[in-house]
Design an enzyme around this catalytic site. Structure first.
Site, PDB file in Angstrom:
ATOM      1  N   HIS A 266      -9.099  58.273 -53.898  1.00 51.24           N
ATOM      2  CA  HIS A 266      -9.929  57.880 -54.906  1.00 51.24           C
ATOM      3  C   HIS A 266     -11.005  56.646 -54.546  1.00 51.24           C
ATOM      4  O   HIS A 266     -12.123  56.894 -54.029  1.00 51.24           O
ATOM      5  CB  HIS A 266      -9.418  57.547 -56.047  1.00 51.24           C
ATOM      6  N   GLU A 267     -10.188  55.569 -53.767  1.00 50.24           N
ATOM      7  CA  GLU A 267     -11.268  54.481 -53.018  1.00 50.24           C
ATOM      8  C   GLU A 267     -11.233  54.646 -52.181  1.00 50.24           C
ATOM      9  O   GLU A 267     -12.793  54.181 -50.947  1.00 50.24           O
ATOM     10  CB  GLU A 267     -10.898  53.086 -53.358  1.00 50.24           C
ATOM     11  N   HIS A 270     -14.557  56.934 -52.065  1.00 53.48           N
ATOM     12  CA  HIS A 270     -15.919  56.185 -52.608  1.00 53.48           C
ATOM     13  C   HIS A 270     -16.200  55.472 -50.661  1.00 53.48           C
ATOM     14  O   HIS A 270     -17.442  55.014 -50.637  1.00 53.48           O
ATOM     15  CB  HIS A 270     -15.758  54.916 -53.577  1.00 53.48           C
ATOM     16  N   GLU A 296     -19.027  58.651 -58.414  1.00 54.10           N
ATOM     17  CA  GLU A 296     -17.796  59.292 -58.000  1.00 54.10           C
ATOM     18  C   GLU A 296     -17.238  61.320 -57.837  1.00 54.10           C
ATOM     19  O   GLU A 296     -16.479  61.374 -57.346  1.00 54.10           O
ATOM     20  CB  GLU A 296     -17.495  59.519 -59.845  1.00 54.10           C
TER      21      GLU A 296
END
Lengths: 504, 504
Positions: A266-267, A270, A296
């Site tokens: 997830h990170e 980003h 997101e």
């Protein structure tokens, strides 16, 4: 971006923007260190340092000479499109920083600090009544904040625009309504189907190995560790500390192999976005992700569309089994794929799976909207929460601890705009991914061989490199050929969960 | 420090000092991160952030309103002694920050940057000739810098006072002459005696275990890890990032067990000093170590007087042998004690042992003094270096790489005051320690049981808590009952090396 004028206005603006960006990076370092390595006794001093730097940055952001430079520049019409957009975004940031009187900012900040402290005590005591006067004041201050921006049609429109420029409550309402109407029956069907096996996810997985495995995938995705690094924190995040310094953090649970893995992916999503912004935009108002929703979309794309796909597990399961031969000795690739996609109704947003997560977000968004519109009173909020969870998710928390008191957002900040970006991101993740699939015919095959370069290159070119050059809605149309639409996301969810749970 | 006046001058000064201190801490964080965790590609951006913050801090340090506050305060005579001293130190810092014209600071900084880059290339090529024009200009700029402070009797006096307030070249000359006269024959005698066994120091010692062992001793010394932490860097250092945030770093060589151990104990000594400053002084101009010499006395005291003592090894050798049973299977406590105190003539200052190190420092100090006095020309410096090493240490480098080009100091900064603090620190370490021995009759016995609390408490009370309250010379007299004197240090060295090498 060559200046068309020789009077130095553009150069002076660029220098000022670079300073603002560098001050932002220093502030990010203070925050990163606070979450990673700060000694326990240094917390108070660090908070003072952060407030000091924040004040210094605010003074530079609202500097009168800077305002005059912006006026001078915006009085002209012969800028390139990128320059004109840069000036527009800079003006937007300038207005945001200057319109609030200092006393108002101070009062709001002090109130949210007090409210947060009260919530820390009230939540374990299940004492929503204690929070009602705090939330009443928060709501009042939030409405006052929005009133400084009368150009928006409603307070909710102002707050949404803050994080998702150009988006309106009307659009979000429509998108979320369509999504809920589709998700509620799908969740119902999944809830009645047999649950997949997940026991093996919770065996003992050595922490160091988990970290190494996650970092290997982050690098395979395209995360550049010469311009970033990963550390451990209580809550994972991505942060930009400088033009060439985009760091991520994760947390690891020995007895949950999916926790560190998916927080890392997830990170990383980003971070790929931030690392992919075109070099010439860095240090300008366009030098980062364009909105909460688009940001997101990238974390979700790499976490879910890629990281929870069947193709990903074809490539990656052998690697994971090599890393954890005993823990995965009795597990098949299909079982792993099903386990990381297990879905069930639950009470807690932050623990929710990909399928049900949006219903948590929609619930909060609608409550915020009703509060700001004056159609819901704070003292009725706890009951409204339970009613909304019953309607949207078919569950009811036994108390307010896991109900209206569960998220920090309203208690440590304002009311409005805090949540919708998560679900807009999910919607956009599928829309961007569908566009990538059209342009990259061999995509699934690439992923199943662990080759992410094509997808990463496509996203970098179309989504990351432009940074803030195009407003979010324009970016979506440019990249996907149509406005934001729920259809690709629903197709994706129905396809995946239909196959996994035998529902349609 | 209660203000005797109600007009707010003192409170305003304290607030300003806290801001300067906090900005200093933020700068220290930028530097700490640069040395520990900064991604490779972020170096340029970090340098820009550091320059930006440095400029912001300089603007606050030289703020005209602050200058007027100092004038107002210093026009009064009814301050407490600590307040008066605080104002005097603040005035000293203010003058240092304001007297140099910005253009001069800029020119000096740019020159040293260019000089440093040239040195990085010239050193491996053994090309001192290339550095001569750079050093000529550095010398010229250094003399110009000193000329802004005409109240000092000579440039060397100005530079010494910069790091060791109140110390003069005349005093340093006398102390160093006495030291050299005693050390040269002692080093001669040691060089002719049989060398101890040191082979076992260079076996393979796992890095993680070395780190753990070092941190255990640091904590036993009294290092408070709730207000600090240790990380790895290429060059070990101690840094204050905040009132309650004093960090150390170390480096570890798998095949040299003494490297990480003694660098840890050295930096721990610096950190104990900073952590021991009285809380009410933190954030004021008195809230840190008082001088380079006194600071170095504490790193040396804990590294050498304690960490290389026979008593320390009585306490610690069993622990080390438990940590490294195979590596130390054939080693006795006495052999370990002798090995960590092995002394020999060498060419490189940073590799030198406790006994010969001072001769390296004295050599550099004397060359600096002669350059600044105009008695030595830069183009003769390389030859003068070889001659001084022959006279002081009885060795001659085969080239300038390990001669005049070996240290970064003159090539990346000014000429003057860079070195003497190291040896003043050694001298003071023994003088302070002798005073502690007088006050703490059970000291050796405590150390041989690994109990450092008595010594730490004594140093904290007498040396650390006062911070910058007393000028260094006054501190030395208060703590030891006499001015700085070489006698305790010579007694210490002669006692230790006399016994170890059978010389006197």
């Amino acid at each position: 971006m060559t200046p068309p004028h020789a009077d130095g206005t553009w150069d002076a603006l660029c220098a000022h923007w670079q300073t603002l960006s560098d001050l932002g990076g220093i502030g990010a370092l203070l925050g990163w260190d606070q979450s990673t390595f700060l000694p326990a006794a240094a917390a108070e001093g660090r908070a003072r340092q952060m407030a000091l730097l924040s004040g210094i940055r605010h003074a530079r952001m609202t500097d009168a000479e800077y305002g005059r430079l912006l006026d001078t520049a915006q009085a002209r019409s012969d800028w390139t499109p990128v320059q004109a957009r840069t000036l527009a975004v800079a003006r937007r940031d300038f207005e945001e920083a200057t319109r609030f009187p200092a006393a108002f900012v101070q009062a709001f900040s002090q109130h949210t600090g007090e409210s947060y402290s009260a919530w820390v005590q009230a939540r374990p005591q299940n004492d929503f009544a204690r929070m009602v006067p705090y939330l009443d004041k928060t709501l009042d201050l939030s409405l006052q904040a929005a009133a400084y921006f009368p150009e928006f049609a409603s307070p909710m429109d102002y707050f949404i625009d803050q994080s998702d420029e150009g988006m309106t409550a009307a659009v979000v309402d429509r998108v979320f309504a369509e999504l809920r109407d589709a998700l509620v029956p799908l969740v119902d069907a999944v809830a009645q189907a047999p649950a997949p096996r997940t026991d093996f996810l919770f065996r003992a997985y050595p922490v160091e190995t988990q970290l190494r495995v996650g970092q290997d995938i982050a690098r395979a995705y395209g995360y550049d560790v010469t311009r970033g690094r990963q550390d451990l924190t209580a809550h994972p995040f991505m942060t930009r500390l400088g033009d060439q310094d985009v760091r991520i953090t994760t947390r690891v649970k020995e007895r949950d192999v999916s926790e560190a893995l998916y927080s890392t992916l997830h990170e990383t999503g980003h971070a790929l976005y931030e690392q992919g912004v075109a070099p010439e935009l860095l240090g300008t108002p366009l030098g980062g992700g364009v909105s909460a929703g688009v940001h997101e979309s990238q974390s979700r794309l790499w976490e879910n569309l890629v990281g929870r796909s069947r193709a990903f597990w074809t490539a990656f399961f052998p690697t994971l089994r090599d890393a954890f031969p005993e823990q995965l000795a009795d597990v098949t690739e299909d079982e792993m794929y099903a386990a990381v996609n297990a879905a069930q109704r639950s009470l807690i947003r932050t623990d929710a799976d990909e399928l049900t997560y949006n219903l948590h977000v929609i619930t909060r968004y609608e409550l915020e909207r009703e509060l700001l519109a004056g159609r819901l009173a704070v003292h009725d909020l706890a009951d409204a929460w339970h009613a909304a969870y019953a309607a949207n998710l078919g569950v009811r928390a036994p108390d307010d601890i896991d109900g209206v008191l569960q998220d920090v957002h309203w208690y440590g900040g304002g009311i409005g705009g805090a949540f919708q970006g998560y679900t807009l991101g999910n919607v956009l993740s599928a829309q961007f991914y569908a566009a990538a699939q059209r342009d990259l015919p061999g995509l699934e095959s690439d992923l199943s061989r662990g080759d992410f370069a094509g997808l990463h290159g496509w996203l970098r070119e179309h989504v990351y490199a432009p940074g803030g050059t195009y407003p979010p809605a324009e970016l979506v149309e440019r990249v996907t050929g149509e406005p934001m639409t729920v259809a690709p996301y629903l197709t994706y969810l129905r396809g995946k969960y239909g196959a996994l749970y035998g529902v349609k």
